[in-house]
Write an enzyme that holds these catalytic residues in place. Sequence first.
Site, PDB file in Angstrom:
ATOM      1  N   LYS A 105       0.854  -1.187   0.000  1.00  0.00           N
ATOM      2  CA  LYS A 105       0.000   0.000   0.000  1.00  0.00           C
ATOM      3  C   LYS A 105       0.882   1.225   0.000  1.00  0.00           C
ATOM      4  O   LYS A 105       2.017   1.187   0.494  1.00  0.00           O
ATOM      5  CB  LYS A 105      -0.873   0.026   1.259  1.00  0.00           C
ATOM      6  CG  LYS A 105      -2.079   0.905   1.129  1.00  0.00           C
ATOM      7  CD  LYS A 105      -3.156   0.165   0.376  1.00  0.00           C
ATOM      8  CE  LYS A 105      -4.465   0.861   0.331  1.00  0.00           C
ATOM      9  NZ  LYS A 105      -5.529  -0.085  -0.059  1.00  0.00           N
ATOM     10  N   GLY A 217     -20.227   6.943   2.465  1.00  0.00           N
ATOM     11  CA  GLY A 217     -19.146   7.231   1.507  1.00  0.00           C
ATOM     12  C   GLY A 217     -19.721   7.263   0.106  1.00  0.00           C
ATOM     13  O   GLY A 217     -20.476   6.373  -0.292  1.00  0.00           O
ATOM     14  N   GLY A 219     -17.677   7.968  -2.702  1.00  0.00           N
ATOM     15  CA  GLY A 219     -16.548   7.981  -3.640  1.00  0.00           C
ATOM     16  C   GLY A 219     -16.772   6.883  -4.664  1.00  0.00           C
ATOM     17  O   GLY A 219     -17.919   6.463  -4.901  1.00  0.00           O
ATOM     18  N   ASN A 220     -15.709   6.396  -5.244  1.00  0.00           N
ATOM     19  CA  ASN A 220     -15.838   5.388  -6.296  1.00  0.00           C
ATOM     20  C   ASN A 220     -16.672   4.178  -5.851  1.00  0.00           C
ATOM     21  O   ASN A 220     -17.649   3.810  -6.503  1.00  0.00           O
ATOM     22  CB  ASN A 220     -14.419   4.962  -6.715  1.00  0.00           C
ATOM     23  CG  ASN A 220     -14.457   3.865  -7.756  1.00  0.00           C
ATOM     24  OD1 ASN A 220     -14.781   2.733  -7.441  1.00  0.00           O
ATOM     25  ND2 ASN A 220     -14.171   4.196  -9.002  1.00  0.00           N
ATOM     26  N   ALA A 221     -16.312   3.589  -4.725  1.00  0.00           N
ATOM     27  CA  ALA A 221     -17.000   2.368  -4.302  1.00  0.00           C
ATOM     28  C   ALA A 221     -18.429   2.658  -3.839  1.00  0.00           C
ATOM     29  O   ALA A 221     -19.380   1.996  -4.260  1.00  0.00           O
ATOM     30  CB  ALA A 221     -16.208   1.698  -3.190  1.00  0.00           C
ATOM     31  N   GLY A 222     -18.593   3.670  -2.999  1.00  0.00           N
ATOM     32  CA  GLY A 222     -19.908   3.963  -2.419  1.00  0.00           C
ATOM     33  C   GLY A 222     -20.924   4.384  -3.465  1.00  0.00           C
ATOM     34  O   GLY A 222     -22.067   3.897  -3.477  1.00  0.00           O
TER      35      GLY A 222
HETATM   36  N1  GLU Z   1      -7.108   0.338  -3.437  1.00  0.00           N
HETATM   37  C1  GLU Z   1      -7.862  -0.825  -3.805  1.00  0.00           C
HETATM   38  C2  GLU Z   1      -7.931  -1.794  -2.632  1.00  0.00           C
HETATM   39  O1  GLU Z   1      -7.786  -1.406  -1.496  1.00  0.00           O
HETATM   40  C3  GLU Z   1      -7.380  -1.463  -5.101  1.00  0.00           C
HETATM   41  C4  GLU Z   1      -5.972  -1.950  -5.107  1.00  0.00           C
HETATM   42  C5  GLU Z   1      -5.485  -2.418  -6.459  1.00  0.00           C
HETATM   43  O2  GLU Z   1      -6.248  -2.447  -7.406  1.00  0.00           O
HETATM   44  O3  GLU Z   1      -4.312  -2.772  -6.522  1.00  0.00           O
HETATM   45  O4  GLU Z   1      -8.215  -2.952  -2.791  1.00  0.00           O
END
Ligand code: GLU
Length: 428
Positions: A105, A217, A219-222
Site C-alpha cells: 500500500k 461514503g 466515492g468510487n466504491a460507495g
Molecule cells: N485500493 C484498492 C484496494 O484497497 C485497489 C488496489 C489495487 O487495485 O491494486 O483494494
Amino acid sequence: MSQSTPYTRFQKNLEDVLSILGASDEVRKIFSEPQNIHKNELTINMDDGSSKSFPAFRVQFNNARGPYKGGIRFHEEADENEVKALAALMAIKTAVVNIPFGGAKGGVQCNPKKLSKNEVQSIARAYVNAFKDNIGPDIDCPAPDVNTNPDIMAWMRDEYEKQTKTFSPHVITGKPLSFGGSLGRGTATAKGGFFILKELADREAHDASELKVVVQGFGNAGAHIAHLLHSDGYTVVAVSDSQGGIYNPDGIDPVRVQKYKQKTGSVTGEYCEGSVCDIDRMSMDGVKTVTNEELLEIDCDILVPAALDNVITEENADRIKARYILELANGPTTPEADVILEKNGVMVIPDVLANAGGVTVSYFEWVQGRSGEQWTADRVDLELQRLILEGYKSVRRTVRRENISYRKAAFVVGISRMIESMKVRGWV
Ligand code: GLU
C-alpha cells in the site's frame, strides 16, 4: 489499555487466526512486520511559487504469491502505521480471490481537496520518482485508493516510463481507458461487493425489494454500489460523503445525488469535480440530513461502510441495526466491534473479501497490459463474478467448517494460501 492503531487492530485479527492455524514461530515472524517499509518526503512547487513537502510511504507487506499490489491514498491521516495495516490487508485480499499478487500500500500525507490539479500532478510524479526503484510491473504495481483516481494513475505511469525509459503500461492499474486502463475497473470494487450480496440474498431467500440499504461514503466504491443496488430494486435509504449524509426511509435515487454532485461538487476546486463535496446542501422531498455517525445507526438491512477505517467501534456497534455489513472500505470495523456484532447476530462480510473486486479487475488490467489484449466489458464482468464468488464460497465453507466469523474465515483462507507459497519458497 494502550491506544489501538490500524496496525494493532490488524494484528489482533491476525493473532486469532494464526492460533486457529497453529502457525509456527517462523510463520508468525514473517507476518509480524512488512517485508519493506519505504519512506520519503515529496517536495513540490506550489502554484503560489512556494515549495512544500509531503511525507510519503510505500509499504510492501508480502510477495510470496506474486508482485506486491495495492493502491496509493492521498489523505491527511495517511501515516506509516495506517499504510502498514492496509498493505497487510492487501496481501490477504489478493490471496482470498486467488490472484497471483502479494500485498502493498502507498500513501501521501496531504489533503488533495486543498490542492490544485497541477499540484496533485506534481505529487503524483514526485511519488513515482521517489519510489521508482521499489515499484515495477513484476515488482510492485500501485493502483488508486482513497482520493486518487485514473488521471493520477496516468501521470504515474507516464512518469515511471519516462524515468525507466521503458514501455510499462502494467506498472500501475486503475488507469483511464484511453491510457491502458481496463473496461470495468471503475465499477469493479462495487460490482464485486454487489455479486456477493446477490449471492447472499439468493441463498437466504431475500427479495431485493424488501431490503433497505445504507451507504457511507460516495466515492468510487460507495457511489457505484448505491447505483447498482438501486437499479436492482434494493431501497437505498441513506448515503453520505465526508461532509455528512442524507436519509429518506422511502428511498433515495443515487443517480440524482450523483448529478447534484457533478453540478456542485466543483465548488471547492477542480479536484472535487464529480464528487459529493456538499451533499448535505441538497434539497429533496422527504430527505433529512444526518451526520456520518447517525447514518451508521439507521434502521436498515444492509450497511455498506465505503469510506474510511475505524468507523464501527465498541462505542456504536451495539446500536447498529443492520443485519448485514458489507465492508467496501478497508478496516471500517474494529476487533472489539466485531465481537459485539457477532453477539448480536450481525453478519460482517469483511473488507478482504467484500472490496476485493477492485484489485481483481486490476489483475485483469495487468494481464491486458502485459499481453496487449483488450478484454470486453462482458468478459471482465464474467471473470470478476467467477473469482469473487469462488473467494466467497471458499470463505463460506471455512465459516461452516470452523464455526468462525466471515472475517476470521477470510483470514484463514488468505493466510493459508500465503503460507503454501512461503513453504515452496523455503521461507518457512
Ligand atoms: N485500493 C484498492 C484496494 O484497497 C485497489 C488496489 C489495487 O487495485 O491494486 O483494494
